[in-house]
Design an enzyme around this catalytic site. Structure first.
Site, PDB file in Angstrom:
ATOM      1  N   VAL A  84       7.208 -10.266  -5.433  1.00  0.00           N
ATOM      2  CA  VAL A  84       5.918  -9.682  -5.081  1.00  0.00           C
ATOM      3  C   VAL A  84       5.273 -10.490  -3.970  1.00  0.00           C
ATOM      4  O   VAL A  84       5.169 -11.710  -4.059  1.00  0.00           O
ATOM      5  CB  VAL A  84       4.972  -9.670  -6.305  1.00  0.00           C
ATOM      6  CG1 VAL A  84       3.592  -9.189  -5.936  1.00  0.00           C
ATOM      7  CG2 VAL A  84       5.569  -8.821  -7.412  1.00  0.00           C
ATOM      8  N   CYS A  85       4.831  -9.805  -2.928  1.00  0.00           N
ATOM      9  CA  CYS A  85       4.057 -10.426  -1.866  1.00  0.00           C
ATOM     10  C   CYS A  85       2.589 -10.157  -2.216  1.00  0.00           C
ATOM     11  O   CYS A  85       2.079  -9.072  -1.975  1.00  0.00           O
ATOM     12  CB  CYS A  85       4.403  -9.797  -0.517  1.00  0.00           C
ATOM     13  SG  CYS A  85       3.389 -10.378   0.840  1.00  0.00           S
ATOM     14  N   LEU A  86       1.965 -11.098  -2.809  1.00  0.00           N
ATOM     15  CA  LEU A  86       0.603 -10.886  -3.277  1.00  0.00           C
ATOM     16  C   LEU A  86      -0.217 -12.125  -2.946  1.00  0.00           C
ATOM     17  O   LEU A  86      -0.065 -13.162  -3.581  1.00  0.00           O
ATOM     18  CB  LEU A  86       0.633 -10.627  -4.793  1.00  0.00           C
ATOM     19  CG  LEU A  86      -0.635 -10.186  -5.467  1.00  0.00           C
ATOM     20  CD1 LEU A  86      -1.160  -8.886  -4.847  1.00  0.00           C
ATOM     21  CD2 LEU A  86      -0.388  -9.960  -6.944  1.00  0.00           C
TER      22      LEU A  86
END
Length: 184
Positions: A84-86
């Site tokens: 996840v790119c968060l």
């Protein structure tokens, strides 16, 4: 809070008591799976994902590592690894946040408000910017194909190539299943 390990235990218990299905990976409290449902009022609604959570030794001072186990079509999630790119989790994490925040705020916000300008899945980002209706249809197709409630159980059963089969799994496996049927 006296120590990171006490905080880890407290946050994990709080998550378990919040009606999330949590499955421990090892004996420790650092790696586990959480069943996550797609938020209402978006194309992910009805989807169910198994999320792998890994808590670093320095948790809560360092953010947890979060990844989707079963596939999801999203600009900010790597389709192959589930990473996840968060920003909130990866860069702006604060010890004020806890695991319940991840599942009640951060992940729903990620699915509701994707950021196609910072993609891990370039194809999803391009489709989202080019044709929102087609993008939403693809999301729904992925939900139907990979994120049904029964897929959450199946995702945990898939073993990575570096994990060994237990004796029971090995005995139950059949060479024909592994190799496939011969072409006649």
């Amino acid at each position: 809070m006296s120590s990171p390990s006490k905080r880890r235990e407290m946050d994990l218990m709080k998550l378990m008591m919040s009606d999330y299905k949590v499955e421990m990976i090892n004996d420790g409290m650092q790696e586990f799976y959480v069943e996550f449902n797609g938020p209402k009022d978006c194309p992910y609604h009805g989807g169910v994902w198994k999320i792998r959570v890994e808590l670093p030794d320095a948790y809560p001072y360092k953010s947890p590592s979060i990844g989707f186990v079963n596939k999801i079509y999203h600009p900010n999630v790597d389709e192959m690894s589930g990473s996840v790119c968060l920003d909130v989790i990866n860069q702006t994490w604060s010890p004020m946040f806890d695991l319940v925040n991840v599942f009640e705020v951060f992940l729903p916000q990620l699915l509701l408000y994707a950021n196609p300008s910072d993609p891990l899945n370039g194809e999803a980002a391009a489709l989202m910017m080019r044709d929102r209706t087609a993008y939403e249809q693809r999301v729904k197709e992925y939900c139907e194909k990979y994120a049904k409630p029964e897929d959450v159980g199946a995702a945990a059963e898939e073993k990575s190539s570096d994990e060994e089969l237990s004796e029971d799994e090995y005995a139950a496996s059949d060479d024909e299943e592994i190799a496939g049927k011969a072409d006649l």
